[in-house]
Design a protein around this motif. Structure first.
Motif, PDB file in Angstrom:
ATOM      1  N   ALA A  38      -2.290  10.381 -11.415  1.00 35.53           N
ATOM      2  CA  ALA A  38      -2.551   8.998 -11.805  1.00 35.53           C
ATOM      3  C   ALA A  38      -2.002   8.078 -10.718  1.00 35.53           C
ATOM      4  O   ALA A  38      -0.917   8.320 -10.176  1.00 35.53           O
ATOM      5  CB  ALA A  38      -1.886   8.699 -13.142  1.00 35.53           C
ATOM      6  N   PHE A  39      -2.761   7.024 -10.422  1.00 34.75           N
ATOM      7  CA  PHE A  39      -2.432   6.135  -9.308  1.00 34.75           C
ATOM      8  C   PHE A  39      -2.741   4.688  -9.663  1.00 34.75           C
ATOM      9  O   PHE A  39      -3.698   4.417 -10.371  1.00 34.75           O
ATOM     10  CB  PHE A  39      -3.279   6.488  -8.071  1.00 34.75           C
ATOM     11  N   ARG A  40      -1.985   3.773  -9.096  1.00 37.74           N
ATOM     12  CA  ARG A  40      -2.334   2.345  -9.091  1.00 37.74           C
ATOM     13  C   ARG A  40      -2.643   2.041  -7.641  1.00 37.74           C
ATOM     14  O   ARG A  40      -1.797   2.232  -6.751  1.00 37.74           O
ATOM     15  CB  ARG A  40      -1.165   1.489  -9.610  1.00 37.74           C
ATOM     16  N   ILE A  41      -3.863   1.565  -7.394  1.00 49.50           N
ATOM     17  CA  ILE A  41      -4.384   1.454  -6.029  1.00 49.50           C
ATOM     18  C   ILE A  41      -4.751   0.009  -5.720  1.00 49.50           C
ATOM     19  O   ILE A  41      -5.377  -0.667  -6.534  1.00 49.50           O
ATOM     20  CB  ILE A  41      -5.624   2.370  -5.866  1.00 49.50           C
ATOM     21  N   THR A  42      -4.372  -0.440  -4.534  1.00 54.84           N
ATOM     22  CA  THR A  42      -4.725  -1.770  -4.048  1.00 54.84           C
ATOM     23  C   THR A  42      -5.616  -1.612  -2.827  1.00 54.84           C
ATOM     24  O   THR A  42      -5.273  -0.877  -1.886  1.00 54.84           O
ATOM     25  CB  THR A  42      -3.467  -2.581  -3.665  1.00 54.84           C
ATOM     26  N   VAL A  43      -6.764  -2.290  -2.860  1.00 55.17           N
ATOM     27  CA  VAL A  43      -7.737  -2.237  -1.767  1.00 55.17           C
ATOM     28  C   VAL A  43      -7.837  -3.626  -1.149  1.00 55.17           C
ATOM     29  O   VAL A  43      -7.954  -4.622  -1.863  1.00 55.17           O
ATOM     30  CB  VAL A  43      -9.123  -1.786  -2.296  1.00 55.17           C
ATOM     31  N   ARG A  44      -7.766  -3.688   0.177  1.00 59.17           N
ATOM     32  CA  ARG A  44      -7.948  -4.936   0.927  1.00 59.17           C
ATOM     33  C   ARG A  44      -8.884  -4.647   2.078  1.00 59.17           C
ATOM     34  O   ARG A  44      -8.751  -3.624   2.766  1.00 59.17           O
ATOM     35  CB  ARG A  44      -6.621  -5.454   1.509  1.00 59.17           C
ATOM     36  N   ASP A  45      -9.836  -5.531   2.286  1.00 57.08           N
ATOM     37  CA  ASP A  45     -10.812  -5.377   3.364  1.00 57.08           C
ATOM     38  C   ASP A  45     -11.473  -4.003   3.335  1.00 57.08           C
ATOM     39  O   ASP A  45     -11.713  -3.377   4.370  1.00 57.08           O
ATOM     40  CB  ASP A  45     -10.157  -5.640   4.725  1.00 57.08           C
ATOM     41  N   GLY A  46     -11.723  -3.496   2.124  1.00 55.26           N
ATOM     42  CA  GLY A  46     -12.443  -2.243   1.955  1.00 55.26           C
ATOM     43  C   GLY A  46     -11.631  -0.980   2.170  1.00 55.26           C
ATOM     44  O   GLY A  46     -12.184   0.111   2.151  1.00 55.26           O
ATOM     45  N   ALA A  47     -10.314  -1.103   2.364  1.00 53.20           N
ATOM     46  CA  ALA A  47      -9.478   0.073   2.607  1.00 53.20           C
ATOM     47  C   ALA A  47      -8.277   0.071   1.658  1.00 53.20           C
ATOM     48  O   ALA A  47      -7.777  -0.994   1.269  1.00 53.20           O
ATOM     49  CB  ALA A  47      -8.989   0.091   4.050  1.00 53.20           C
ATOM     50  N   VAL A  48      -7.800   1.255   1.310  1.00 49.57           N
ATOM     51  CA  VAL A  48      -6.602   1.363   0.478  1.00 49.57           C
ATOM     52  C   VAL A  48      -5.400   0.930   1.319  1.00 49.57           C
ATOM     53  O   VAL A  48      -5.154   1.483   2.387  1.00 49.57           O
ATOM     54  CB  VAL A  48      -6.408   2.806  -0.039  1.00 49.57           C
ATOM     55  N   VAL A  49      -4.698  -0.082   0.831  1.00 50.95           N
ATOM     56  CA  VAL A  49      -3.503  -0.564   1.539  1.00 50.95           C
ATOM     57  C   VAL A  49      -2.228  -0.219   0.793  1.00 50.95           C
ATOM     58  O   VAL A  49      -1.143  -0.252   1.371  1.00 50.95           O
ATOM     59  CB  VAL A  49      -3.559  -2.087   1.814  1.00 50.95           C
ATOM     60  N   LYS A  50      -2.361   0.135  -0.477  1.00 52.47           N
ATOM     61  CA  LYS A  50      -1.189   0.510  -1.261  1.00 52.47           C
ATOM     62  C   LYS A  50      -1.631   1.460  -2.354  1.00 52.47           C
ATOM     63  O   LYS A  50      -2.635   1.238  -3.026  1.00 52.47           O
ATOM     64  CB  LYS A  50      -0.540  -0.731  -1.881  1.00 52.47           C
ATOM     65  N   ALA A  51      -0.888   2.539  -2.521  1.00 58.16           N
ATOM     66  CA  ALA A  51      -1.138   3.493  -3.593  1.00 58.16           C
ATOM     67  C   ALA A  51       0.209   3.895  -4.174  1.00 58.16           C
ATOM     68  O   ALA A  51       1.111   4.307  -3.442  1.00 58.16           O
ATOM     69  CB  ALA A  51      -1.880   4.712  -3.077  1.00 58.16           C
ATOM     70  N   GLU A  52       0.311   3.752  -5.460  1.00 60.61           N
ATOM     71  CA  GLU A  52       1.537   4.113  -6.166  1.00 60.61           C
ATOM     72  C   GLU A  52       1.212   5.252  -7.118  1.00 60.61           C
ATOM     73  O   GLU A  52       0.303   5.135  -7.949  1.00 60.61           O
ATOM     74  CB  GLU A  52       2.052   2.904  -6.943  1.00 60.61           C
ATOM     75  N   GLY A  53       1.925   6.364  -6.991  1.00 61.70           N
ATOM     76  CA  GLY A  53       1.744   7.475  -7.916  1.00 61.70           C
ATOM     77  C   GLY A  53       2.370   7.128  -9.244  1.00 61.70           C
ATOM     78  O   GLY A  53       3.518   6.681  -9.291  1.00 61.70           O
ATOM     79  N   LEU A  54       1.635   7.320 -10.335  1.00 60.46           N
ATOM     80  CA  LEU A  54       2.132   6.966 -11.662  1.00 60.46           C
ATOM     81  C   LEU A  54       2.626   8.174 -12.447  1.00 60.46           C
ATOM     82  O   LEU A  54       3.185   8.021 -13.528  1.00 60.46           O
ATOM     83  CB  LEU A  54       1.029   6.255 -12.459  1.00 60.46           C
ATOM     84  N   ASP A  55       2.429   9.365 -11.922  1.00 56.60           N
ATOM     85  CA  ASP A  55       2.952  10.588 -12.525  1.00 56.60           C
ATOM     86  C   ASP A  55       3.420  11.498 -11.388  1.00 56.60           C
ATOM     87  O   ASP A  55       3.289  11.150 -10.209  1.00 56.60           O
ATOM     88  CB  ASP A  55       1.914  11.258 -13.430  1.00 56.60           C
ATOM     89  N   ASP A  56       3.984  12.658 -11.723  1.00 52.87           N
ATOM     90  CA  ASP A  56       4.519  13.555 -10.683  1.00 52.87           C
ATOM     91  C   ASP A  56       3.449  13.954  -9.671  1.00 52.87           C
ATOM     92  O   ASP A  56       3.692  13.933  -8.465  1.00 52.87           O
ATOM     93  CB  ASP A  56       5.128  14.809 -11.322  1.00 52.87           C
ATOM     94  N   SER A  57       2.256  14.332 -10.153  1.00 53.84           N
ATOM     95  CA  SER A  57       1.174  14.742  -9.242  1.00 53.84           C
ATOM     96  C   SER A  57       0.767  13.589  -8.336  1.00 53.84           C
ATOM     97  O   SER A  57       0.569  13.770  -7.128  1.00 53.84           O
ATOM     98  CB  SER A  57      -0.051  15.214 -10.032  1.00 53.84           C
ATOM     99  N   GLY A  58       0.631  12.398  -8.910  1.00 56.59           N
ATOM    100  CA  GLY A  58       0.256  11.230  -8.125  1.00 56.59           C
ATOM    101  C   GLY A  58       1.298  10.875  -7.082  1.00 56.59           C
ATOM    102  O   GLY A  58       0.974  10.561  -5.933  1.00 56.59           O
ATOM    103  N   ARG A  59       2.577  10.931  -7.460  1.00 58.55           N
ATOM    104  CA  ARG A  59       3.654  10.624  -6.501  1.00 58.55           C
ATOM    105  C   ARG A  59       3.668  11.632  -5.351  1.00 58.55           C
ATOM    106  O   ARG A  59       3.819  11.262  -4.190  1.00 58.55           O
ATOM    107  CB  ARG A  59       5.006  10.585  -7.221  1.00 58.55           C
ATOM    108  N   ARG A  60       3.490  12.911  -5.680  1.00 57.52           N
ATOM    109  CA  ARG A  60       3.449  13.945  -4.625  1.00 57.52           C
ATOM    110  C   ARG A  60       2.293  13.702  -3.664  1.00 57.52           C
ATOM    111  O   ARG A  60       2.449  13.771  -2.448  1.00 57.52           O
ATOM    112  CB  ARG A  60       3.320  15.336  -5.246  1.00 57.52           C
TER     113      ARG A  60
END
Length: 155
Positions: free
Chosen positions: A65-87
């Motif tokens: 699970a992830f919280r994702i921020t996209v700017r200018d069509g590219a991922v600029v920030k991704a935060e893992g919301l569970d162990d798999s996502g963080r890894r």
């Protein structure tokens, strides 16, 4: 003779009434059918948005699970919301996709004649769920992407 004319008029009136009712019912049926067959609202991926992605099923690289921020069509920030996502964010930050990339994977699966390549869409047209299965009888080649908390624009 008046009675024969009255009978004929009543028969004609009933026939017209029945025909009108059948026509109205048929028209309602056509309206319902066209509502069912209308295509989804076209969606243009904005340059900037945020969303939550839950990726599951199979042994694909993108799980979690992830919280994702996209700017200018590219991922600029991704935060893992569970162990798999963080890894995944720590080990392979470039593997976190934009919604456009997920739609690209869906279209590629369709071109490759995958056994399952389906999506569900929100009222504004952005996908809320994508299900892929390249080979029905293969193990762990499936992918499911659930998209929520979509917010277009700068946040």
């Amino acid at each position: 003779m008046t009675s024969a004319v009255s009978l004929t008029r009543r028969a004609v009136s009933r026939a017209v009434l029945i025909g009108g009712l059948l026509g109205a019912v048929a028209a309602c049926g056509n309206g319902t059918q066209s509502a069912r067959t209308q295509s989804r609202v076209p969606w243009q991926e904005p340059a900037s948005y945020t969303y939550t992605l839950r990726s599951s099923e199979g042994e694909r690289a993108l799980l979690g699970a992830f919280r994702i921020t996209v700017r200018d069509g590219a991922v600029v920030k991704a935060e893992g919301l569970d162990d798999s996502g963080r890894r995944l964010v720590e080990d392979m930050p470039d593997a976190v996709p934009t919604i456009g990339q997920l739609l690209g994977e869906l279209e590629q699966a369709r071109r490759d004649d995958a056994d399952t390549a389906e999506a569900q869409y929100a009222a504004d047209g952005h996908p809320v769920s994508i299900s892929l299965d390249w080979e029905k009888n293969a193990i762990d080649d499936e992918a499911r992407y659930d998209i929520s908390a979509y917010e277009p624009g700068d946040r």
